[in-house]
Design a protein around this motif. Structure first.
Motif, mmCIF file in Angstrom:
data_model
loop_
_atom_site.group_PDB
_atom_site.id
_atom_site.type_symbol
_atom_site.label_atom_id
_atom_site.label_comp_id
_atom_site.label_asym_id
_atom_site.label_seq_id
_atom_site.Cartn_x
_atom_site.Cartn_y
_atom_site.Cartn_z
ATOM 1 N N UNK A 138 -27.145 8.144 -22.644
ATOM 2 C CA UNK A 138 -26.424 7.551 -21.436
ATOM 3 C C UNK A 138 -27.430 7.508 -20.168
ATOM 4 N N UNK A 139 -27.770 8.802 -19.680
ATOM 5 C CA UNK A 139 -28.585 8.852 -18.660
ATOM 6 C C UNK A 139 -29.856 8.256 -18.739
ATOM 7 N N UNK A 140 -30.724 8.142 -19.951
ATOM 8 C CA UNK A 140 -31.706 7.485 -20.008
ATOM 9 C C UNK A 140 -31.445 5.903 -19.937
ATOM 10 N N UNK A 141 -30.385 5.667 -20.421
ATOM 11 C CA UNK A 141 -30.143 4.056 -20.380
ATOM 12 C C UNK A 141 -29.733 3.588 -18.728
ATOM 13 N N UNK A 142 -29.105 4.868 -17.960
ATOM 14 C CA UNK A 142 -28.906 4.311 -16.628
ATOM 15 C C UNK A 142 -30.208 4.539 -15.913
ATOM 16 N N UNK A 143 -31.237 5.391 -16.405
ATOM 17 C CA UNK A 143 -32.767 5.290 -15.735
ATOM 18 C C UNK A 143 -33.086 4.243 -15.835
ATOM 19 N N UNK A 144 -33.014 3.571 -16.907
ATOM 20 C CA UNK A 144 -33.822 2.357 -17.538
ATOM 21 C C UNK A 144 -33.030 1.184 -16.778
ATOM 22 N N UNK A 145 -31.662 1.026 -16.514
ATOM 23 C CA UNK A 145 -31.181 0.205 -15.611
ATOM 24 C C UNK A 145 -31.424 0.242 -14.080
ATOM 25 N N UNK A 146 -31.921 1.211 -13.680
ATOM 26 C CA UNK A 146 -32.512 1.516 -12.249
ATOM 27 C C UNK A 146 -33.866 1.204 -12.349
ATOM 28 N N UNK A 147 -34.555 0.926 -13.407
ATOM 29 C CA UNK A 147 -35.911 0.568 -13.401
ATOM 30 C C UNK A 147 -36.784 1.578 -13.650
ATOM 31 N N UNK A 148 -36.394 2.894 -14.094
ATOM 32 C CA UNK A 148 -37.019 3.956 -14.291
ATOM 33 C C UNK A 148 -37.449 4.432 -15.778
ATOM 34 N N UNK A 149 -38.648 4.383 -16.272
ATOM 35 C CA UNK A 149 -38.968 4.817 -17.515
ATOM 36 C C UNK A 149 -38.439 6.010 -17.863
ATOM 37 N N UNK A 150 -37.771 6.501 -19.004
ATOM 38 C CA UNK A 150 -37.622 7.832 -19.215
ATOM 39 C C UNK A 150 -37.352 8.175 -20.522
ATOM 40 N N UNK A 151 -37.350 9.423 -21.116
ATOM 41 C CA UNK A 151 -37.270 9.760 -22.732
ATOM 42 C C UNK A 151 -36.785 11.097 -22.661
ATOM 43 N N UNK A 152 -36.130 11.494 -23.800
ATOM 44 C CA UNK A 152 -35.583 12.715 -23.978
ATOM 45 C C UNK A 152 -36.327 13.590 -24.684
ATOM 46 N N UNK A 153 -36.461 14.885 -24.171
ATOM 47 C CA UNK A 153 -37.399 15.971 -24.678
ATOM 48 C C UNK A 153 -37.967 16.916 -23.790
ATOM 49 N N UNK A 154 -38.010 18.147 -24.210
ATOM 50 C CA UNK A 154 -38.528 19.144 -23.224
ATOM 51 C C UNK A 154 -39.870 18.980 -22.985
ATOM 52 N N UNK A 155 -40.218 19.276 -21.703
ATOM 53 C CA UNK A 155 -41.680 19.126 -21.398
ATOM 54 C C UNK A 155 -42.324 20.698 -21.224
ATOM 55 N N UNK A 156 -43.259 21.108 -21.894
ATOM 56 C CA UNK A 156 -44.024 22.296 -21.951
ATOM 57 C C UNK A 156 -43.767 23.055 -20.735
ATOM 58 N N UNK A 157 -43.138 24.116 -20.614
ATOM 59 C CA UNK A 157 -43.158 25.111 -19.346
ATOM 60 C C UNK A 157 -42.476 24.284 -18.267
ATOM 61 N N UNK A 158 -41.627 23.405 -18.499
ATOM 62 C CA UNK A 158 -40.631 23.064 -17.532
ATOM 63 C C UNK A 158 -39.738 24.026 -17.165
ATOM 64 N N UNK A 159 -39.357 23.696 -15.702
ATOM 65 C CA UNK A 159 -38.045 24.481 -15.118
ATOM 66 C C UNK A 159 -36.754 24.285 -15.821
ATOM 67 N N UNK A 160 -35.765 25.425 -15.993
ATOM 68 C CA UNK A 160 -34.728 25.120 -16.608
ATOM 69 C C UNK A 160 -34.916 24.431 -18.043
ATOM 70 N N UNK A 161 -35.736 24.934 -18.951
ATOM 71 C CA UNK A 161 -36.151 24.342 -20.005
ATOM 72 C C UNK A 161 -34.855 23.847 -20.971
ATOM 73 N N UNK A 162 -34.771 22.636 -21.680
ATOM 74 C CA UNK A 162 -34.012 22.324 -22.525
ATOM 75 C C UNK A 162 -34.278 21.228 -23.436
ATOM 76 N N UNK A 163 -33.610 21.038 -24.768
ATOM 77 C CA UNK A 163 -34.041 20.362 -25.923
ATOM 78 C C UNK A 163 -33.632 18.754 -25.230
#
Length: 269
Positions: A138-163
């Motif tokens: 749902x949030x990825x869809x909201x980002x897309x609607x706002x013109x922001x490309x995004x995807x789901x997934x952990x970034x290596x060594x990210x803060x507050x990591x999550x799947x």
């Protein structure tokens, strides 16, 4: 999830009966760093009491722009470096607070949005992973609607990591745009998402010091904002996009998104 007569529908459940609503409440101003977190915990207690009594209670989406805050996880608060990390937050102009939901330290400020979804659900403990997946989409869809490309997934060594972190393809390095945490009680849940829309530099600075003092691994390049991906986005624009997506989500479950004030106890927070 979606509101029901006594419980909310989970990701795979049937739509609710006619006439039910999904309450959308935009908090006019922050109550304070710790107070904003406590508000959600207090409201979750009201949902737990309703579940125990078998009383109906509609879903609530609470949206607010936070004050500069570093929300530590409870595991962080038990680490030897916690007091030094808390002082570093103050030195950077952020208020340290410990949240009851899971996860590691995350920072946010007025360039961010916090979204709390509270609901009744009988099997809330069994459907946590499904909620992470559903609301990430749902949030990825909201980002897309706002013109922001995004995807789901952990970034290596990210803060507050999550799947189910939401990341954006910034020019120099992928950045974390949103993360979520849950707190589940008997018969109800709180699903909280923090979104970084703009002004990531102060967040990067405070989190770099916090993770160093906690002796936790973190790559500062993962701390970014939606403006790193799409420079024109702003907080009101993202909130409007999210509201539209939630309206569609509600409609697919037989609900009507309805603007509502926060419950009365918020005034005393």
């Amino acid at each position: 999830m979606s509101a029901g007569a006594t419980t909310s529908a989970g990701p795979a459940e049937a739509p609710a009966d006619d006439g039910e609503v999904l309450r959308w409440a935009e908090q006019p101003a922050s109550f304070g760093a710790a107070e904003d977190l406590e508000w959600a915990s207090t409201e979750l207690g009201a949902y737990r009491a309703a579940a125990a009594a078998g009383e109906p209670r509609e879903d609530l989406i609470r949206v607010y722009v936070p004050r500069p805050t570093v929300a530590f996880g409870q595991r962080d608060a038990r680490l030897p470096g916690f007091e030094a990390a808390a002082q570093a937050c103050r030195d950077h102009g952020f208020v340290p607070a410990v949240r009851r939901a899971g996860g590691r330290a995350a920072a946010y400020h007025p360039g961010c949005v916090v979204v709390d979804h509270l609901a009744l659900q009988d099997d809330a403990a069994l459907t946590q992973q499904a909620r992470f997946a559903e609301f990430a989409e749902l949030f990825v869809a909201a980002f897309a609607r706002a013109g922001v490309a995004s995807s789901i997934g952990k970034i290596p060594r990210e803060y507050c990591p999550g799947e189910y972190s939401i990341q954006g393809p910034a020019p120099a390095h992928p950045v974390k745009l949103a993360g979520a945490a849950q707190r589940v009680v008997k018969g109800a849940f709180l699903f909280s998402t923090h979104v970084v829309v703009a002004d990531p530099a102060p967040l990067r600075a405070v989190l770099t010091d916090v993770y160093r003092l906690l002796e936790l691994e973190m790559d500062p390049r993962t701390v970014g904002a939606a403006t790193d991906v799409a420079p024109g986005v702003d907080v009101p624009g993202f909130v409007a996009a999210l509201k539209t997506e939630y309206a569609g989500w509600a409609g697919s479950r037989g609900l009507t998104l309805t603007e509502a004030p926060l419950p009365p106890h918020a005034a005393a927070a």
